[in-house]
Design a protein around this motif. Sequence first.
Motif, mmCIF file in Angstrom:
data_model
loop_
_atom_site.group_PDB
_atom_site.id
_atom_site.type_symbol
_atom_site.label_atom_id
_atom_site.label_comp_id
_atom_site.label_asym_id
_atom_site.label_seq_id
_atom_site.Cartn_x
_atom_site.Cartn_y
_atom_site.Cartn_z
ATOM 1 N N GLY A 1 0.790 -1.212 0.000
ATOM 2 C CA GLY A 1 0.000 0.000 0.000
ATOM 3 C C GLY A 1 0.826 1.267 0.000
ATOM 4 O O GLY A 1 2.005 1.254 -0.371
ATOM 5 N N HIS B 1 -3.001 3.477 3.379
ATOM 6 C CA HIS B 1 -4.007 2.988 2.432
ATOM 7 C C HIS B 1 -3.580 1.642 1.830
ATOM 8 O O HIS B 1 -2.409 1.450 1.530
ATOM 9 C CB HIS B 1 -4.165 3.963 1.256
ATOM 10 C CG HIS B 1 -4.589 5.332 1.637
ATOM 11 N ND1 HIS B 1 -5.899 5.741 1.608
ATOM 12 C CD2 HIS B 1 -3.884 6.396 2.090
ATOM 13 C CE1 HIS B 1 -5.978 7.008 1.999
ATOM 14 N NE2 HIS B 1 -4.766 7.433 2.290
ATOM 15 N N ALA B 2 -4.565 0.791 1.591
ATOM 16 C CA ALA B 2 -4.380 -0.417 0.767
ATOM 17 C C ALA B 2 -3.386 -1.427 1.345
ATOM 18 O O ALA B 2 -2.780 -2.199 0.602
ATOM 19 C CB ALA B 2 -3.989 -0.045 -0.666
ATOM 20 N N PRO C 1 -2.589 -4.972 2.949
ATOM 21 C CA PRO C 1 -3.307 -6.236 2.749
ATOM 22 C C PRO C 1 -3.738 -6.915 4.053
ATOM 23 O O PRO C 1 -4.115 -8.079 4.052
ATOM 24 C CB PRO C 1 -2.273 -7.099 2.014
ATOM 25 C CG PRO C 1 -0.959 -6.579 2.474
ATOM 26 C CD PRO C 1 -1.140 -5.105 2.730
ATOM 27 N N GLN D 1 5.352 -10.044 -0.935
ATOM 28 C CA GLN D 1 4.459 -9.332 -0.012
ATOM 29 C C GLN D 1 4.540 -9.864 1.408
ATOM 30 O O GLN D 1 4.423 -9.113 2.360
ATOM 31 C CB GLN D 1 3.011 -9.444 -0.515
ATOM 32 C CG GLN D 1 2.029 -8.604 0.289
ATOM 33 C CD GLN D 1 0.623 -8.679 -0.283
ATOM 34 O OE1 GLN D 1 0.020 -9.733 -0.337
ATOM 35 N NE2 GLN D 1 0.113 -7.552 -0.726
ATOM 36 N N TRP D 2 4.740 -11.165 1.542
ATOM 37 C CA TRP D 2 4.684 -11.750 2.886
ATOM 38 C C TRP D 2 6.028 -12.231 3.401
ATOM 39 O O TRP D 2 6.123 -12.748 4.515
ATOM 40 C CB TRP D 2 3.606 -12.856 2.928
ATOM 41 C CG TRP D 2 2.270 -12.203 2.832
ATOM 42 C CD1 TRP D 2 1.519 -12.039 1.704
ATOM 43 C CD2 TRP D 2 1.583 -11.504 3.871
ATOM 44 N NE1 TRP D 2 0.400 -11.298 1.989
ATOM 45 C CE2 TRP D 2 0.405 -10.965 3.304
ATOM 46 C CE3 TRP D 2 1.834 -11.284 5.246
ATOM 47 C CZ2 TRP D 2 -0.509 -10.215 4.054
ATOM 48 C CZ3 TRP D 2 0.922 -10.546 5.983
ATOM 49 C CH2 TRP D 2 -0.223 -10.022 5.382
ATOM 50 N N LEU E 1 -2.420 7.296 -3.819
ATOM 51 C CA LEU E 1 -3.111 6.007 -3.847
ATOM 52 C C LEU E 1 -3.458 5.600 -5.281
ATOM 53 O O LEU E 1 -3.267 4.442 -5.678
ATOM 54 C CB LEU E 1 -4.387 6.072 -2.992
ATOM 55 C CG LEU E 1 -5.232 4.799 -2.971
ATOM 56 C CD1 LEU E 1 -4.451 3.599 -2.451
ATOM 57 C CD2 LEU E 1 -6.503 4.997 -2.151
ATOM 58 N N TYR F 1 -0.355 4.501 -6.991
ATOM 59 C CA TYR F 1 0.039 3.193 -6.460
ATOM 60 C C TYR F 1 -0.761 2.076 -7.122
ATOM 61 O O TYR F 1 -0.210 1.080 -7.598
ATOM 62 C CB TYR F 1 -0.172 3.171 -4.943
ATOM 63 C CG TYR F 1 0.026 1.810 -4.312
ATOM 64 C CD1 TYR F 1 1.289 1.334 -4.015
ATOM 65 C CD2 TYR F 1 -1.069 0.995 -4.024
ATOM 66 C CE1 TYR F 1 1.475 0.085 -3.443
ATOM 67 C CE2 TYR F 1 -0.900 -0.254 -3.447
ATOM 68 C CZ TYR F 1 0.369 -0.705 -3.158
ATOM 69 O OH TYR F 1 0.549 -1.944 -2.600
ATOM 70 N N GLN G 1 0.829 -0.844 -9.400
ATOM 71 C CA GLN G 1 0.795 -2.205 -8.880
ATOM 72 C C GLN G 1 -0.008 -3.131 -9.788
ATOM 73 O O GLN G 1 0.255 -4.324 -9.866
ATOM 74 C CB GLN G 1 0.168 -2.216 -7.478
ATOM 75 C CG GLN G 1 0.988 -1.491 -6.441
ATOM 76 C CD GLN G 1 2.036 -2.369 -5.783
ATOM 77 O OE1 GLN G 1 1.795 -3.534 -5.537
ATOM 78 N NE2 GLN G 1 3.197 -1.815 -5.511
#
Lengths: 154, 154, 154, 154
Positions: A81, A97-98, A100, B18-19, C6, C9, C13
Amino acid sequence: MAATPLENYIREQQMSLQWLPFLRALAAELSEQTDAETLRSLFASVGQRCALEAREAFEDVSTLGALTSSLNDFLAHIHWGVVEITEVPGGVAIDHHAAPLAEAFGDDALHWSIGFLEGFYQSLFGQLGAAPSMRVHALDEDCEAMLLRFQFGR
Amino acid sequence: MAATPLENYIREQQMSLQWLPFLRALAAELSEQTDAETLRSLFASVGQRCALEAREAFEDVSTLGALTSSLNDFLAHIHWGVVEITEVPGGVAIDHHAAPLAEAFGDDALHWSIGFLEGFYQSLFGQLGAAPSMRVHALDEDCEAMLLRFQFGR
Amino acid sequence: MAATPLENYIREQQMSLQWLPFLRALAAELSEQTDAETLRSLFASVGQRCALEAREAFEDVSTLGALTSSLNDFLAHIHWGVVEITEVPGGVAIDHHAAPLAEAFGDDALHWSIGFLEGFYQSLFGQLGAAPSMRVHALDEDCEAMLLRFQFGR
Amino acid sequence: MAATPLENYIREQQMSLQWLPFLRALAAELSEQTDAETLRSLFASVGQRCALEAREAFEDVSTLGALTSSLNDFLAHIHWGVVEITEVPGGVAIDHHAAPLAEAFGDDALHWSIGFLEGFYQSLFGQLGAAPSMRVHALDEDCEAMLLRFQFGR
């Protein structure tokens, strides 16, 4: 207010499919074994470790603008985000924002999974020289899945 | 034996960026708070929940070949590698290639993070009608990051 | 109106990093070799082929609601945004949000790259039984990177 | 030799789902409109533009080892595989593993889509000071989907 199809699309696409089943199941298992306060604290510790691991990305930062910029580069790289950081009376407001987070662990877990970002920001501001008495806390009432709001201050 | 550049590339690309920071930090935190046996058991419970959530994908399966095929569709969809399942004397051998487990939690955590796939396969074979006395266990000595080997039997 | 952080982004993405350099370079090369009208027509042909390849996903569709639903499943699967389809006097309005088209080929190429979605929708409505005299065309003036608007009618 | 399930998995996972339908349809359309030689040359021009856009990543490079390292960082970032570059009599051998080229445009198009990497490497070596008489060409006979081989020399 119901989310629009576009908002739902963005929320779902934002989340890595690879870890959705694992993280949802982890949240369910942890919720059954442990109370929310303990989980929020566990996730804060995990967030602090993440900030510590990432500290090189922020070590040359000396203004809020530079912090925001470095942080957004870092977050974009890992698809977490985008953040706005602004000075407010008595501290700093952090609008993320955004992230996960709600999609990963479920909306019902957000009141403790949010500890992850509290710990992350707490550690980040500490690295930048903030006094330990200054705390980051989520504005729980103002948080929704795609906009998580934090305040940093006394 | 050292991994080739290609093997390293595949291992890293396979893992969701991401993780990665979250899961590495989670592994470090859990390792500090808890012993490996408890973590392997926690991860087995998480794996069982995942298999239960995904059970619809496997309910029409009646042969090992059909199971392998359904399972590989499921795994490909969530980017969790590819599996070979073969009958061996006294049970079934499960070779799971390219799971993101070692990359996600670190090689040092594999001896307990592997509990996740033990629980997943245990629950899966249970759903298909296997007797509870039949257990899935990882062949720890034969496991390496990109090839995790399990046996299902008495 | 400037895009918010945002919005930027989400736009970035949304686009696969794997093909961004290729597609940007392809757009630059094609623009140098060929005029915009020819390119729009080439991209329309490519879009028609895509719709034809995907036709199985839409063959049981008999209402605009069912079409929208099937289409959004298809688009979500390939990360191509989300669509709203509504009846308007004399035809059908198609609002396609978050397509990666402008990001892939550049904003300057949107006036011809949009031919891809024109061809896609033209073929799709043709498969569903629309008369060939009914045409899909982009409402060029109303298009911006993250919201592409089309009309289908006479 | 038939590919193993693991090889097929890696090949498919490597390719961005977002652009697979578009690129396959583009290849089909271009193949119908144009001959293979022209397409190989078009793709070489696109590859040259990509190398030119990316030149900053390679400007401090002065050895083959440093080039390989910078190139693999660049390729990993955009999910384009991994490369080995070695000196051979009369030139340099370039082995490019796990490029998404054959999966993107189809195995049948590889004899012209490979022009993209020929152009890319040609431009790259040119930027590093190679004489224009030195050419990159694919060793077509030795190429297969997941291992593309090139030679650079006179």
